[in-house]
Motif scaffolding. Structure first.
Motif, PDB file in Angstrom:
ATOM      1  N   SER A 105      10.621   5.369  25.126  1.00  7.68           N
ATOM      2  CA  SER A 105       9.709   4.939  25.765  1.00  7.68           C
ATOM      3  C   SER A 105       9.859   4.991  27.285  1.00  7.68           C
ATOM      4  N   TYR A 108      11.158   8.133  28.983  1.00 11.14           N
ATOM      5  CA  TYR A 108       9.686   8.802  29.603  1.00 11.14           C
ATOM      6  C   TYR A 108       9.194   8.006  30.882  1.00 11.14           C
ATOM      7  N   THR A 109       8.536   6.736  30.382  1.00  9.41           N
ATOM      8  CA  THR A 109       8.133   6.246  31.675  1.00  9.41           C
ATOM      9  C   THR A 109       8.406   6.417  32.703  1.00  9.41           C
ATOM     10  N   LEU A 113       6.792   7.935  35.876  1.00  8.15           N
ATOM     11  CA  LEU A 113       6.132   7.568  37.853  1.00  8.15           C
ATOM     12  C   LEU A 113       7.223   8.175  38.418  1.00  8.15           C
ATOM     13  N   MET A 188       0.549   2.088  34.661  1.00 17.00           N
ATOM     14  CA  MET A 188       2.426   2.792  33.902  1.00 17.00           C
ATOM     15  C   MET A 188       3.315   1.664  34.111  1.00 17.00           C
ATOM     16  N   MET A 191       2.153  -0.427  31.134  1.00 19.02           N
ATOM     17  CA  MET A 191       1.329   0.376  30.059  1.00 19.02           C
ATOM     18  C   MET A 191       2.859  -0.158  29.401  1.00 19.02           C
ATOM     19  N   LEU A 192       3.920   0.002  30.024  1.00 19.23           N
ATOM     20  CA  LEU A 192       5.621   0.265  29.609  1.00 19.23           C
ATOM     21  C   LEU A 192       5.387  -1.852  29.276  1.00 19.23           C
TER      22      LEU A 192
END
Length: 237
Positions: A105, A108-109, A113, A188, A191-192
């Motif tokens: 994850s 991908y984040t 970004l 973002m 969310m991470l």
């Protein structure tokens, strides 16, 4: 001090050796085996190697040992004793497993970004073609705009100063930069953090179940060992 530490660790290994019921039980403990190997390497490097150099050259000066720097590099293996912290503090294992499981994850984040920052950098580069002030603020290239967005917009390092510069040039630039901050930093990255917390909570539950199972197995083994009168891991009627 090397001799003192070597004697200390040797005494520790011997005490732990005699604490085990049998030698088979001792060598079934992976941590004990690791410590014994480290102590043997330490004895070799501190005492045996010194004696060998003294016997060959008749001197124990450090210059002779420097020629054996590859062998002396074995002392770096002592750093593996730090791994015992994972046994003392099992919470560290939970954190490491959580970080490993959340790595997908995280990647991908970060990719998302980077794509978002690149798009906004291209937009600022086009803005700089019609506004010389943006060139002075180092938005005259995609690379420079990308760097400014990452430092000021994502990591919020001196973001107020950058917003004031953009506001003096054009209020629209400042609003666009604020929009980037809301998406990149406030959305973002947070969310991470939520993903990491969720993964850590799941790993913590799994570790609790594993520890409970291990404690149950140890309890059953201890109870069954009371009936093993012949010490052969068998129970007779």
């Amino acid at each position: 001090f090397d001799n003192i530490w070597c004697a200390w660790f040797l005494a520790e290994a011997l005490i732990r050796w005699f604490a085990f019921k049998t030698w088979k039980t001792a060598f079934s403990d992976s941590w004990f085996v690791l410590d014994v190997l480290l102590v043997l390497f330490m004895i070799f490097e501190t005492w045996l190697l010194q004696l060998a150099v003294y016997a060959i050259s008749g001197s124990s000066e450090s210059g002779h040992l420097n020629k054996l720097s590859v062998l002396r590099g074995l002392r770096l293996l002592r750093l593996t004793r730090i791994a015992r912290l994972f046994k003392i503090f099992p919470q560290l294992v939970v954190l490491m497993k959580g970080m490993y499981l959340a790595m997908k994850s995280l990647i991908y984040t970060l990719l998302l970004l980077i794509v978002l920052t690149f798009i906004c950098a291209v937009v600022f580069k086009n803005f700089s073609d019609v506004n010389e002030g943006l060139k002075d603020a180092k938005y005259d290239s995609v690379g420079g705009a990308f760097w400014n967005l990452m430092i000021y917009g994502t990591f919020l390092d001196g973001v107020g100063d950058m917003l004031n510069i953009l506001k003096d040039l054009n209020i629209g630039y400042a609003l666009f930069f604020i929009g980037y901050i809301f998406i990149a930093n406030l959305t973002m990255l947070n969310m991470l953090i939520g993903v990491l917390c969720e993964v850590l909570a799941r790993v913590t539950d799994d570790e609790k179940n594993i520890l409970a199972k291990a404690e149950l197995e140890d309890s059953i083994t201890e109870i069954m060992s009371c009936y093993d009168v012949e010490d052969d891991n068998l129970i007779n009627r």
